[in-house]
Design a protein around this motif. Structure first.
Motif, short mmCIF file in Angstrom:
data_model
loop_
_atom_site.label_atom_id
_atom_site.label_comp_id
_atom_site.label_asym_id
_atom_site.label_seq_id
_atom_site.Cartn_x
_atom_site.Cartn_y
_atom_site.Cartn_z
N ALA A 153 23.16 -101.14 -40.64
CA ALA A 153 24.39 -101.47 -41.63
C ALA A 153 25.73 -100.93 -40.95
N TYR A 174 26.76 -103.53 -38.06
CA TYR A 174 27.17 -104.43 -38.71
C TYR A 174 28.65 -104.40 -39.30
N GLY A 175 28.81 -103.26 -40.00
CA GLY A 175 30.07 -102.89 -40.78
C GLY A 175 30.95 -102.89 -39.67
N THR A 176 30.81 -101.88 -38.62
CA THR A 176 31.76 -101.64 -37.65
C THR A 176 32.08 -103.09 -37.08
#
Lengths: 109, 337
Positions: free
Chosen positions: A44, A47-49
């Protein structure tokens, strides 16, 4: 100290560095970070980065159709991303040198 | 990616992550979750163990995603500034508190989360919902009521409609989470309406059976025996024909044969007060039939049908000496301790 705490600060840099070698889609980037030694990196977080770097204008995306699997969204560095990578790399190099000097002799090489 | 290729586990995980990010603007959230299903499919295909084992709980996955994407604080720019900003923060905090309560309550109930128990109970609600809708379309129109509604005197048709609606409700219940945003919202709203309708309109029907039994008492139990009628005698042993009996609250005792079929007045006629000739205003009070004869004859001359002597009980103040009940006497006359 938990390495996940350290990762938070440098994940941008790590993701940019991985993308400098080659464009990649999300899970591919997760795998490459892990095989580079960042075992603790969370899916996560990556993906967030990626989403944040993209929103910040450091990355471009393109979709690669695939015959068997799903169409994948690939991320690539653009010039802003490359500039950010160079600056961050310098900051990191200095920082890590300082830390290494400070901690010299504690851990056997 | 087509829905068929997404395993139930991936779908569930996706939905949970989406729920945990419900406070984000829809476009931001969609952006953030764009690759999630593909990602989860790849993770699921890659090894053993559940997604939650390998990626953590959906809520923590969502938290990590949110944090890494820099969405911990709402963007203070433009449309989200000021009051709206504070509302967003409040909503998010409420969401986080809700998630925490969900987990805590779940531990008490023996589930990872309380919402999982609710999800497990959902099929029960789907069946109930189908049944309520069947009541809505069938029983309501007949004006009658039964657990299996009848349609035009056909219990079979009513049962068939009930089963069909339950089946539709179950299928709908299983599919609703996969609907697009608006159809899903409409389905949830309709479901809520059915629940409210069921609670408000149907619940009194379910209690109606009890009402019926209570409203027509067949008699009274006193001293271990059934008392089906009361007769009032004065001190001389004469039957008091028009005596009415009240309880300690001043309510007329509704005891005795409720319909006066004998006595030549005919069924359904209003009882007449023989002393005045006026119809009894509280005609459900004792006695219901004006020409009662009583269980035994007094020693003196019978004064049946004649106006009550003044030394005997007046119609509104029945004599107490000859009655076998302790509940006689209007409230005003009862001595307070």
């Amino acid at each position: 100290m938990d390495s996940t705490q350290l990762l938070k600060g440098v994940l941008d840099l790590a993701v940019l560095a991985v993308l400098r070698e080659e464009d990649g889609y999300g899970y591919d980037i997760v795998r490459r970070l892990r095989s580079a030694g960042l075992d603790e990196v969370g899916d996560a977080s990556v993906y967030g980065t990626l989403r944040r770097l993209y929103s910040g204008g450091a990355l471009t995306t393109y979709v690669v159709p695939s015959e068997e699997g799903p169409h994948r969204k690939y991320y690539a560095l653009n010039s802003a991303g490359r500039t950010q990578l160079e600056l961050s790399a310098k900051v990191w190099a200095e920082f890590s040198r300082s830390m290494s000097t400070m901690l010299e002799g504690i851990v056997a090489a | 990616m087509t829905p068929e290729t997404v395993t139930a586990e991936v779908e569930q995980y996706c939905a949970s992550v989406r729920d945990a990010l419900a406070d984000l603007a829809p476009d931001v959230r969609d952006d953030l979750l764009e690759d999630l299903a593909d990602h989860l499919m790849e993770v699921a295909a890659e090894g053993e163990g559940s997604l939650a084992d390998r990626l953590g709980e959906p809520s923590s996955y969502a938290a990590e995603l949110r944090s890494a994407a820099g969405l911990d604080v709402p963007e203070a720019a433009g449309e989200h500034a000021g009051l709206q900003d504070r509302i967003l923060v409040t909503v998010r905090r409420a969401g986080a508190a809700g998630a925490q309560a969900d987990s805590r309550l779940g531990r008490v109930l023996g589930y990872p989360k309380a919402s999982q128990l609710i999800r497990a109970l959902a099929p029960g609600w789907w069946v109930l919902r189908g049944w309520i809708v069947a009541q809505l379309v069938c029983a309501h129109r007949d004006g009658g009521w039964s657990y299996i509604p009848t349609v035009g005197n056909s219990a079979l048709l009513g049962a068939a409609i009930t089963v069909a609606l339950i089946a539709v409700s179950v299928v709908l219940g299983r599919r609703t989470p996969h609907f697009a945003d608006w159809p899903r919202r409409i389905a949830y709203a309709a479901s809520l309406a059915v629940a409210v309708w069921g609670a408000v309109v149907l619940a009194p029907y379910l209690r109606e059976t009890n009402y019926t039994i209570q409203s027509v008492p067949a008699g009274a139990d006193m001293y271990g025996g059934g008392v089906s009628d009361l007769y009032v005698y004065d001190q001389s042993g004469n039957l008091v024909p028009s005596a009415r009996i009240y309880d300690q609250n001043g309510n007329p005792l509704q005891i005795g044969v409720p319909d006066c079929t004998d006595g030549g007045r005919g069924a359904g006629s209003t009882p007449i007060d023989p002393s005045t000739g006026e119809p009894l205003t509280n005609d459900w009070s004792y006695p219901l039939c004006p020409d009662q004869t009583g269980p035994f004859q007094p020693p003196g001359p019978v004064q049946s049908g004649a106006p009550t002597p003044s030394n005997a009980a007046s119609p509104t103040a029945p004599a107490t000496s000859a009655t076998s009940t302790k509940t006689t006497g209007p409230p005003m006359a009862s001595s307070s301790p």
